[in-house]
Design a protein around this motif. Sequence first.
Motif, mmCIF file in Angstrom:
data_model
loop_
_atom_site.group_PDB
_atom_site.id
_atom_site.type_symbol
_atom_site.label_atom_id
_atom_site.label_comp_id
_atom_site.label_asym_id
_atom_site.label_seq_id
_atom_site.Cartn_x
_atom_site.Cartn_y
_atom_site.Cartn_z
ATOM 1 N N HIS A 132 0.833 -1.197 0.000
ATOM 2 C CA HIS A 132 0.000 0.000 0.000
ATOM 3 C C HIS A 132 0.874 1.256 0.000
ATOM 4 O O HIS A 132 0.676 2.172 -0.794
ATOM 5 C CB HIS A 132 -0.912 -0.020 1.226
ATOM 6 N N GLN A 154 6.956 4.849 -7.817
ATOM 7 C CA GLN A 154 6.090 4.506 -8.953
ATOM 8 C C GLN A 154 6.696 5.021 -10.257
ATOM 9 O O GLN A 154 6.671 4.335 -11.276
ATOM 10 C CB GLN A 154 4.678 5.064 -8.735
ATOM 11 N N ASN A 168 1.613 4.190 -3.107
ATOM 12 C CA ASN A 168 1.411 5.629 -2.932
ATOM 13 C C ASN A 168 2.711 6.424 -2.930
ATOM 14 O O ASN A 168 2.702 7.615 -2.681
ATOM 15 C CB ASN A 168 0.644 5.882 -1.626
ATOM 16 N N ASP A 169 3.821 5.745 -3.181
ATOM 17 C CA ASP A 169 5.117 6.421 -3.216
ATOM 18 C C ASP A 169 5.384 6.882 -4.646
ATOM 19 O O ASP A 169 5.721 6.092 -5.524
ATOM 20 C CB ASP A 169 6.186 5.428 -2.740
ATOM 21 N N GLU A 170 5.210 8.189 -4.859
ATOM 22 C CA GLU A 170 5.267 8.701 -6.238
ATOM 23 C C GLU A 170 6.618 8.467 -6.901
ATOM 24 O O GLU A 170 6.701 8.083 -8.057
ATOM 25 C CB GLU A 170 4.953 10.201 -6.250
#
Lengths: 228, 472
Positions: free
Chosen positions: B13, B22, B17-19
């Motif tokens: 998760h 990603q 959400n770790d830009e």
Amino acid sequence: MSADGLADNRAARDRTLARVRSALGKKLPDAQAKANAEANVTIHRHGPRPRMPANLRERFIERARDMSSTVESIAAISDVPRAIAHYLDTLAPEIGGQPRAGVCWPEFATLDWSAAGLSIVSRPTLGNDRLGITGCFCAIAETGTIVITSGAATPTATAILPDTHVAIVRAERIVSGMEEAFALIRAEQGATPRALNLISGPSRTGDIEQTIVLGAHGPFRVHLLVVG
Amino acid sequence: MQIASMHFKARAHANLNDEQLQTNLKKFQGKFVPARRNALVELDDVEATREAARQIRQRALDELDTWLELFEENATASGATVLWAETPGDINRLVLEIAARHRVKKIIKSKSMVSEESALDHAIEAAGLTVVETDLGEYILQINNYEPPSHIIGPALHKSKEEVATLFSNTHKTPWKDEIQALCLEARSVLRQHYLSADMGITGGNFFVAETGSVVVVTNEGNATLTTTLPKVHVAISGIEKIVPTLEDVATLMRLLPRSATGQSISNYVDVLTGPKGAGEFHGAEHMYFILVDAGRTAVLGSEVREALRCIRCGACMNHCPVYQNVGGHSYGWVYPGPIGSILTPMYVGLENALDLPQASTFCNQCGVVCPVKIPLPDLQRKLREEEFARHLRPWHERAALRVWAWFALRPRLYGLASKISVRLLRLLARPNGMISRLPFAAGWTDERDMPAPAGRTFRELYRERASVRQS
């Protein structure tokens, strides 16, 4: 063996093999299986092989270039010093004047290096030579690979420590695949040498963002002189 | 290595959400898959080669005790010392004992995933010795306070060049630069000094060859070649399952390993190392040791997931996995990520410590299709799911739901009726566009996307209709 803990490793070995056997549903070492295995390895059975063209020399050169080696064909071993001198000239703009000095394997000690303006000595490298000149035991057409076998007359580091590696490949020593290289080693050297280094082009890394950079640790460039 | 696999869901998760992560993951998604495909077509018969590779690895496992004994005999005859590590702790103890015997102060290492299992570097440093990772990716992680690897062949692929640049600038006290070539050059010059001054080299082992008693080490950087050429001691560490019978078997496997891994026809350096250096030889280790590691492998061999031991660590399964590609390797919480990790991690650290890993799969079977040694990865994941259920390791609501489903499934008529009713109920929930935007008890699914409403009748209704048409 000295009196450190390494001497006690026998029990760990026996327990590990016992666990393997128990996992395989065996109780004891299987003498028949061992005999079968020993017989099996002497057959040296090949797996499926990709088709190779009749002209192995051409295939080798094409594949070596795919692996970022540069390749030049020369007629005779005596042409080596002049070919290397010329190669270094072409490199000069790229690397700001490559010194015309380096080390080579003993088999090339007697070539007339000075006539080509080169200062090449026959000795193993200690790490500060910028040019290493080697031969190779044989070469593999399938992948453009050179095979170096370790030995007193073939110091390994000459091929991997200098910035530039030049390898001399005799055309008649180009074989089809890895299988033929292994067979040739068995036929000519008997026991497996300490190191077989199968080298296909310069050292490279893709560890930062998968961008390929040449010269990760070993040579930045590998130049092959195919003789004959 | 510390086990964080029980936190898969939370870590996945966070990583989703770790830009920065990603962005980095997206960068390498497009490269491995087409590279593998293009390299494999060079083989005239890919499937026959895969089948041959499967057989080689399976044959080795079926008679593993025999091949290990043959390997030990031949390695010993060549002058090497063969040692056995039953646990991860044994690996560290043996390495330190070898180091003490030869008065080693500095150790250089080429990549060894097995040594990550035992956190060997920490043990070496705790003993007051110096250890330097030489694979560029591993080196980057080492100087980042031993960050765990996220991929088995590209351990630092989750990092951007800017992140590496900052790390290098801080560690080497050099000006910040983000040009990749310059970063590689800087690492080269730092590592070169270590190569020339180390007393011991540690490598992993892609294969142990029974016929010759050799270890085969494959790299592109040439770091294993330098590691096994310059220091006076070489220690090769790998799992007992890495045995293959002959050098010809290595030739076959090497047609698949680099192609499946990076899409190369061949790795730049394939080193076959056998025993210590001979008379008159200038380079090469004077002392050679093998550490053959069990650490859970014999338990896998005796289990239902034994086929996982065929793995040759190419990484194709993770490169093709939609789960891995989105959550990244760190989510898996231990040494081996991706589909193969979702089998090996529970087996090596305990199923109860890695409950979510066998669930981290859509069963799309991309991994099974690309595996060069044909490991049926989704089947093995399913076997572990079954074991979780049988050992009461799943949450109560999941067990209850499965019970209810099983109760209906065992009563075909009732099952048919129930599915008929649910299909019609689902249709009532649909909006005019035929999509369901909220589903009771399945908000986790419909929060992020709409579900298409069932269009017509149930499968069983359709099947019955077709069967009666055929009969008439």
